[in-house]
Motif scaffolding. Structure first.
Motif, mmCIF file in Angstrom:
data_model
loop_
_atom_site.group_PDB
_atom_site.id
_atom_site.type_symbol
_atom_site.label_atom_id
_atom_site.label_comp_id
_atom_site.label_asym_id
_atom_site.label_seq_id
_atom_site.Cartn_x
_atom_site.Cartn_y
_atom_site.Cartn_z
ATOM 1 N N PRO A 2 0.856 -1.181 0.000
ATOM 2 C CA PRO A 2 0.000 0.000 0.000
ATOM 3 C C PRO A 2 0.892 1.230 0.000
ATOM 4 C CG PRO A 2 0.104 -0.946 2.201
ATOM 5 C CD PRO A 2 0.916 -1.841 1.307
ATOM 6 N N THR A 3 0.498 2.235 -0.745
ATOM 7 C CA THR A 3 1.331 3.438 -0.828
ATOM 8 C C THR A 3 0.480 4.663 -1.076
ATOM 9 O OG1 THR A 3 3.308 4.362 -1.863
ATOM 10 C CG2 THR A 3 1.817 3.149 -3.298
ATOM 11 N N GLY A 4 1.045 5.800 -0.773
ATOM 12 C CA GLY A 4 0.382 7.073 -1.020
ATOM 13 C C GLY A 4 0.887 7.699 -2.309
ATOM 14 N N PRO A 5 0.345 8.855 -2.668
ATOM 15 C CA PRO A 5 0.703 9.480 -3.941
ATOM 16 C C PRO A 5 2.162 9.917 -4.051
ATOM 17 C CG PRO A 5 -0.898 10.828 -2.728
ATOM 18 C CD PRO A 5 -0.717 9.560 -1.969
ATOM 19 N N GLU A 6 2.772 10.378 -2.972
ATOM 20 C CA GLU A 6 4.165 10.836 -3.055
ATOM 21 C C GLU A 6 5.117 9.670 -3.335
ATOM 22 O OE1 GLU A 6 5.178 13.158 0.389
ATOM 23 O OE2 GLU A 6 3.557 14.588 0.017
ATOM 24 N N GLU A 7 4.959 8.585 -2.606
ATOM 25 C CA GLU A 7 5.820 7.422 -2.840
ATOM 26 C C GLU A 7 5.552 6.844 -4.236
ATOM 27 O OE1 GLU A 7 7.396 3.815 -0.167
ATOM 28 O OE2 GLU A 7 5.236 3.672 -0.562
ATOM 29 N N LEU A 8 4.288 6.817 -4.639
ATOM 30 C CA LEU A 8 3.962 6.279 -5.963
ATOM 31 C C LEU A 8 4.599 7.102 -7.074
ATOM 32 C CD1 LEU A 8 2.411 3.980 -7.353
ATOM 33 C CD2 LEU A 8 0.526 5.604 -7.629
ATOM 34 N N ALA A 9 4.653 8.407 -6.902
ATOM 35 C CA ALA A 9 5.294 9.268 -7.908
ATOM 36 C C ALA A 9 6.778 8.926 -8.047
ATOM 37 C CB ALA A 9 5.108 10.742 -7.550
ATOM 38 N N LEU A 10 7.435 8.605 -6.937
ATOM 39 C CA LEU A 10 8.847 8.225 -6.985
ATOM 40 C C LEU A 10 9.032 6.853 -7.651
ATOM 41 C CD1 LEU A 10 9.909 9.487 -3.451
ATOM 42 C CD2 LEU A 10 10.432 10.549 -5.665
ATOM 43 N N VAL A 11 8.103 5.938 -7.410
ATOM 44 C CA VAL A 11 8.152 4.630 -8.077
ATOM 45 C C VAL A 11 7.982 4.830 -9.587
ATOM 46 C CG1 VAL A 11 6.960 2.414 -8.373
ATOM 47 C CG2 VAL A 11 7.364 3.322 -6.064
ATOM 48 N N GLU A 12 7.029 5.659 -9.970
ATOM 49 C CA GLU A 12 6.820 5.940 -11.396
ATOM 50 C C GLU A 12 8.075 6.562 -12.020
ATOM 51 O OE1 GLU A 12 3.601 8.065 -14.380
ATOM 52 O OE2 GLU A 12 3.681 8.704 -12.283
ATOM 53 N N ALA A 13 8.714 7.484 -11.297
ATOM 54 C CA ALA A 13 9.928 8.135 -11.807
ATOM 55 C C ALA A 13 11.072 7.137 -12.021
ATOM 56 C CB ALA A 13 10.374 9.250 -10.844
ATOM 57 N N SER A 14 11.031 6.019 -11.307
ATOM 58 C CA SER A 14 12.063 4.987 -11.476
ATOM 59 C C SER A 14 11.775 4.074 -12.664
ATOM 60 C CB SER A 14 12.161 4.132 -10.202
ATOM 61 O OG SER A 14 11.104 3.169 -10.148
ATOM 62 N N GLY A 15 10.703 4.363 -13.381
ATOM 63 C CA GLY A 15 10.295 3.474 -14.466
ATOM 64 C C GLY A 15 9.548 2.257 -13.950
ATOM 65 N N TRP A 16 8.957 2.374 -12.763
ATOM 66 C CA TRP A 16 8.207 1.294 -12.122
ATOM 67 C C TRP A 16 9.116 0.112 -11.769
ATOM 68 C CZ3 TRP A 16 3.616 3.011 -10.633
ATOM 69 C CH2 TRP A 16 3.023 4.032 -11.374
ATOM 70 N N ARG A 17 10.398 0.417 -11.485
ATOM 71 C CA ARG A 17 11.374 -0.643 -11.238
ATOM 72 C C ARG A 17 11.867 -0.712 -9.792
ATOM 73 N NH1 ARG A 17 12.000 -4.604 -14.291
ATOM 74 N NH2 ARG A 17 14.100 -4.776 -13.550
ATOM 75 N N GLU A 18 11.671 0.365 -8.997
ATOM 76 C CA GLU A 18 12.228 0.309 -7.644
ATOM 77 C C GLU A 18 11.462 1.199 -6.676
ATOM 78 O OE1 GLU A 18 15.949 3.368 -7.760
ATOM 79 O OE2 GLU A 18 16.260 1.392 -8.650
ATOM 80 N N TRP A 19 11.644 0.851 -5.391
ATOM 81 C CA TRP A 19 11.062 1.624 -4.304
ATOM 82 C C TRP A 19 12.059 2.692 -3.877
ATOM 83 C CZ3 TRP A 19 6.130 1.192 -3.540
ATOM 84 C CH2 TRP A 19 5.487 0.032 -3.977
ATOM 85 N N PRO A 20 11.561 3.890 -3.524
ATOM 86 C CA PRO A 20 12.479 4.953 -3.097
ATOM 87 C C PRO A 20 13.056 4.654 -1.708
ATOM 88 C CG PRO A 20 10.211 5.657 -2.815
ATOM 89 C CD PRO A 20 10.166 4.325 -3.504
ATOM 90 N N PRO A 21 14.174 5.306 -1.382
ATOM 91 C CA PRO A 21 14.748 5.136 -0.037
ATOM 92 C C PRO A 21 13.711 5.512 1.027
ATOM 93 C CG PRO A 21 16.231 6.385 -1.451
ATOM 94 C CD PRO A 21 14.937 6.242 -2.201
ATOM 95 N N ARG A 22 13.832 4.899 2.168
ATOM 96 C CA ARG A 22 12.942 5.207 3.285
ATOM 97 C C ARG A 22 13.259 6.603 3.812
ATOM 98 N NH1 ARG A 22 8.817 3.130 2.981
ATOM 99 N NH2 ARG A 22 8.384 2.932 5.181
ATOM 100 N N LEU A 23 12.246 7.239 4.355
ATOM 101 C CA LEU A 23 12.423 8.556 4.960
ATOM 102 C C LEU A 23 13.009 8.412 6.357
ATOM 103 C CD1 LEU A 23 8.964 10.084 3.932
ATOM 104 C CD2 LEU A 23 11.197 10.521 2.871
ATOM 105 N N PRO A 24 13.609 9.479 6.882
ATOM 106 C CA PRO A 24 14.081 9.415 8.279
ATOM 107 C C PRO A 24 12.908 9.007 9.188
ATOM 108 C CG PRO A 24 14.852 11.420 7.219
ATOM 109 C CD PRO A 24 13.878 10.775 6.263
ATOM 110 N N GLY A 25 13.180 8.155 10.121
ATOM 111 C CA GLY A 25 12.123 7.674 11.012
ATOM 112 C C GLY A 25 11.369 6.478 10.447
ATOM 113 N N GLN A 26 11.758 5.987 9.273
ATOM 114 C CA GLN A 26 11.138 4.806 8.673
ATOM 115 C C GLN A 26 12.213 3.728 8.493
ATOM 116 O OE1 GLN A 26 9.527 6.401 5.000
ATOM 117 N NE2 GLN A 26 7.544 6.759 5.936
ATOM 118 N N PRO A 27 12.515 3.004 9.559
ATOM 119 C CA PRO A 27 13.621 2.047 9.490
ATOM 120 C C PRO A 27 13.302 0.746 8.743
ATOM 121 C CG PRO A 27 12.594 1.951 11.639
ATOM 122 C CD PRO A 27 11.924 3.071 10.885
ATOM 123 N N ILE A 28 12.017 0.528 8.434
ATOM 124 C CA ILE A 28 11.614 -0.739 7.822
ATOM 125 C C ILE A 28 10.742 -0.482 6.595
ATOM 126 C CG2 ILE A 28 10.263 -2.856 8.177
ATOM 127 C CD1 ILE A 28 10.957 -2.640 11.150
#
Length: 142
Positions: free
Chosen positions: A38-64
């Motif tokens: 499950p994801t929100g629009p900001e993370e999905l935009a970063l996935v789209e920018a990768s060509g739908w190939r990868e997840w973006p780095p986690r944000l500070p405070g998101q260790p998992i």
């Protein structure tokens, strides 16, 4: 099925079972595991920018990074958490090499079908390399 009446089946259940089954069950073996996220629009935009190939780095405070093992659980999070938090929620599906996931345990975080992998943030680049194919959006909620 001439000659195979219910009377014949009742008289010889082994023959009836053999007659109805064309082959022995075959175990399905796959080199990949299908996961949902499950994801929100900001993370999905970063996935789209990768060509739908990868997840973006986690944000500070998101260790998992926690992909889930079933679509229903992902949809519940997208609807119940992402929509109120960011106005939209998306359910994504992707496949990961089983050999990569074998080093992680599945965590049950609620009911018997509420299952997640817990991938440490520092392992996310290795997970991205292990994605087979592309990340796809399979549902969206607003």
């Amino acid at each position: 099925m001439t000659g195979w009446s219910p009377k014949v089946w009742a008289a010889n259940p082994v023959a009836a079972t053999t007659r109805r089954r064309h082959h022995k069950p075959v175990a399905v073996v796959s080199d990949t595991v299908t996961l949902w996220r499950p994801t929100g629009p900001e993370e999905l935009a970063l996935v789209e920018a990768s060509g739908w190939r990868e997840w973006p780095p986690r944000l500070p405070g998101q260790p998992i990074f926690y992909p889930v093992l079933n679509e229903e659980y992902a949809a519940k999070i997208a609807r119940d958490w992402n929509v109120p938090h960011s106005g939209a929620g998306y359910v994504t599906r992707f496949r990961v090499s089983r050999s990569f996931l074998d080093q992680y345990e599945v965590h049950q975080v609620g009911g018997k079908n509420i299952l997640e992998y817990w991938i440490p943030a520092e392992d996310l680049p290795a997970l991205n390399v292990s994605i087979v194919g592309t990340i796809e959006v399979i549902a969206e909620y607003h």
